[in-house]
Design a protein around this motif. Structure first.
Motif, PDB file in Angstrom:
ATOM      1  N   VAL A  42       0.847  -1.190   0.000  1.00 45.49           N
ATOM      2  CA  VAL A  42       0.000   0.000   0.000  1.00 45.49           C
ATOM      3  C   VAL A  42       0.889   1.249   0.000  1.00 45.49           C
ATOM      4  O   VAL A  42       1.812   1.364   0.805  1.00 45.49           O
ATOM      5  N   VAL A  43       0.584   2.159  -0.908  1.00 46.94           N
ATOM      6  CA  VAL A  43       1.279   3.442  -0.997  1.00 46.94           C
ATOM      7  C   VAL A  43       0.223   4.528  -0.864  1.00 46.94           C
ATOM      8  O   VAL A  43      -0.805   4.482  -1.541  1.00 46.94           O
ATOM      9  N   GLY A  44       0.453   5.496   0.008  1.00 41.05           N
ATOM     10  CA  GLY A  44      -0.498   6.584   0.192  1.00 41.05           C
ATOM     11  C   GLY A  44      -1.435   6.342   1.365  1.00 41.05           C
ATOM     12  O   GLY A  44      -1.360   5.319   2.039  1.00 41.05           O
ATOM     13  N   VAL A  45      -2.319   7.310   1.580  1.00 41.40           N
ATOM     14  CA  VAL A  45      -3.191   7.283   2.759  1.00 41.40           C
ATOM     15  C   VAL A  45      -4.682   7.234   2.412  1.00 41.40           C
ATOM     16  O   VAL A  45      -5.516   7.403   3.285  1.00 41.40           O
ATOM     17  N   SER A  46      -5.022   6.971   1.163  1.00 44.39           N
ATOM     18  CA  SER A  46      -6.427   7.038   0.760  1.00 44.39           C
ATOM     19  C   SER A  46      -7.306   5.989   1.423  1.00 44.39           C
ATOM     20  O   SER A  46      -8.516   6.146   1.491  1.00 44.39           O
ATOM     21  N   MET A  47      -6.710   4.904   1.941  1.00 46.94           N
ATOM     22  CA  MET A  47      -7.501   3.857   2.581  1.00 46.94           C
ATOM     23  C   MET A  47      -7.290   3.797   4.095  1.00 46.94           C
ATOM     24  O   MET A  47      -7.748   2.865   4.748  1.00 46.94           O
ATOM     25  N   THR A  48      -6.610   4.817   4.649  1.00 41.85           N
ATOM     26  CA  THR A  48      -6.442   4.901   6.095  1.00 41.85           C
ATOM     27  C   THR A  48      -7.808   5.174   6.724  1.00 41.85           C
ATOM     28  O   THR A  48      -8.568   5.963   6.187  1.00 41.85           O
ATOM     29  N   PRO A  49      -8.196   4.543   7.771  1.00 42.13           N
ATOM     30  CA  PRO A  49      -7.423   3.730   8.700  1.00 42.13           C
ATOM     31  C   PRO A  49      -7.424   2.230   8.382  1.00 42.13           C
ATOM     32  O   PRO A  49      -6.756   1.464   9.051  1.00 42.13           O
TER      33      PRO A  49
ATOM     34  N   LEU B 192     -18.223   2.266  -9.109  1.00 41.46           N
ATOM     35  CA  LEU B 192     -17.974   3.579  -8.538  1.00 41.46           C
ATOM     36  C   LEU B 192     -17.196   3.312  -7.257  1.00 41.46           C
ATOM     37  O   LEU B 192     -17.660   2.566  -6.388  1.00 41.46           O
ATOM     38  N   LEU B 193     -16.000   3.879  -7.160  1.00 35.00           N
ATOM     39  CA  LEU B 193     -15.086   3.580  -6.055  1.00 35.00           C
ATOM     40  C   LEU B 193     -14.916   4.771  -5.143  1.00 35.00           C
ATOM     41  O   LEU B 193     -15.171   5.913  -5.533  1.00 35.00           O
ATOM     42  N   GLN B 194     -14.443   4.498  -3.914  1.00 33.79           N
ATOM     43  CA  GLN B 194     -14.125   5.570  -2.976  1.00 33.79           C
ATOM     44  C   GLN B 194     -13.035   5.092  -2.035  1.00 33.79           C
ATOM     45  O   GLN B 194     -12.877   3.899  -1.805  1.00 33.79           O
ATOM     46  N   GLY B 195     -12.289   6.049  -1.491  1.00 33.45           N
ATOM     47  CA  GLY B 195     -11.301   5.737  -0.480  1.00 33.45           C
ATOM     48  C   GLY B 195     -11.942   5.760   0.896  1.00 33.45           C
ATOM     49  O   GLY B 195     -13.001   6.368   1.086  1.00 33.45           O
ATOM     50  N   ASP B 196     -11.320   5.108   1.866  1.00 33.47           N
ATOM     51  CA  ASP B 196     -11.840   5.125   3.233  1.00 33.47           C
ATOM     52  C   ASP B 196     -11.489   6.434   3.942  1.00 33.47           C
ATOM     53  O   ASP B 196     -12.150   6.820   4.895  1.00 33.47           O
ATOM     54  N   ASN B 197     -10.451   7.114   3.492  1.00 35.55           N
ATOM     55  CA  ASN B 197     -10.001   8.359   4.090  1.00 35.55           C
ATOM     56  C   ASN B 197     -10.713   9.519   3.396  1.00 35.55           C
ATOM     57  O   ASN B 197     -10.733   9.591   2.167  1.00 35.55           O
ATOM     58  N   PRO B 198     -11.282  10.455   4.164  1.00 33.00           N
ATOM     59  CA  PRO B 198     -11.972  11.596   3.540  1.00 33.00           C
ATOM     60  C   PRO B 198     -11.065  12.439   2.638  1.00 33.00           C
ATOM     61  O   PRO B 198     -11.547  13.148   1.766  1.00 33.00           O
ATOM     62  N   GLN B 199      -9.746  12.348   2.826  1.00 30.93           N
ATOM     63  CA  GLN B 199      -8.813  13.124   2.001  1.00 30.93           C
ATOM     64  C   GLN B 199      -8.501  12.424   0.671  1.00 30.93           C
ATOM     65  O   GLN B 199      -7.760  12.946  -0.149  1.00 30.93           O
ATOM     66  N   SER B 200      -9.060  11.254   0.457  1.00 33.09           N
ATOM     67  CA  SER B 200      -8.847  10.510  -0.785  1.00 33.09           C
ATOM     68  C   SER B 200      -9.468  11.253  -1.960  1.00 33.09           C
ATOM     69  O   SER B 200     -10.373  12.076  -1.801  1.00 33.09           O
ATOM     70  N   VAL B 201      -8.989  10.950  -3.150  1.00 32.22           N
ATOM     71  CA  VAL B 201      -9.613  11.461  -4.366  1.00 32.22           C
ATOM     72  C   VAL B 201     -11.077  11.034  -4.340  1.00 32.22           C
ATOM     73  O   VAL B 201     -11.393   9.893  -4.004  1.00 32.22           O
ATOM     74  N   SER B 202     -11.978  11.932  -4.688  1.00 34.14           N
ATOM     75  CA  SER B 202     -13.410  11.629  -4.594  1.00 34.14           C
ATOM     76  C   SER B 202     -13.860  10.664  -5.690  1.00 34.14           C
ATOM     77  O   SER B 202     -13.217  10.522  -6.735  1.00 34.14           O
ATOM     78  N   SER B 203     -15.005  10.043  -5.434  1.00 38.80           N
ATOM     79  CA  SER B 203     -15.611   9.143  -6.421  1.00 38.80           C
ATOM     80  C   SER B 203     -15.893   9.884  -7.720  1.00 38.80           C
ATOM     81  O   SER B 203     -15.699   9.338  -8.814  1.00 38.80           O
ATOM     82  N   GLU B 204     -16.321  11.116  -7.601  1.00 37.16           N
ATOM     83  CA  GLU B 204     -16.654  11.910  -8.778  1.00 37.16           C
ATOM     84  C   GLU B 204     -15.395  12.196  -9.607  1.00 37.16           C
ATOM     85  O   GLU B 204     -15.432  12.172 -10.830  1.00 37.16           O
TER      86      GLU B 204
END
Length: 96
Positions: free
Chosen positions: A9-16, A64-76
């Motif tokens: 895993v690289v990055g924080v988009s799926m934190t925690p 349609l995908l999303q990250g678990d971290n609110p700072q992730s790139v948005s689904s849109e």
């Protein structure tokens, strides 16, 4: 890919759920279904290989995908991802 793959895993988009440096085991088999809420790895046309969660399945062939971290790139921003871009479903994690 058919079978298993181990991805770092690289990055924080799926934190925690998954942190940078964790290793995830990804599986893909013909009979494996992708469901809403699954963590998956896809080869996104703009963002490359990414780990995200399935937010919705649109028709039988689009995710349609999303990250678990609110700072992730948005689904849109990511847009719909074709199921053919699916590398596999996360089935295990090894925390750093």
């Amino acid at each position: 890919m058919l079978g298993f793959k181990i991805i770092r895993v690289v990055g924080v988009s799926m934190t925690p759920t998954y942190s940078e440096g964790d290793y995830i085991v990804v599986a893909k088999w013909p009979f494996m279904k992708t469901l809403k809420g699954d963590a998956v790895v896809v080869n996104h046309p703009s963002y490359g290989v990414i780990v995200k969660r399935v937010r919705e399945i649109i028709k039988p062939q689009s995710l349609l995908l999303q990250g678990d971290n609110p700072q992730s790139v948005s689904s849109e921003q990511m847009g719909l991802v074709d199921k053919h871009a699916l590398i596999g479903k996360v089935i295990a994690v090894f925390k750093k």
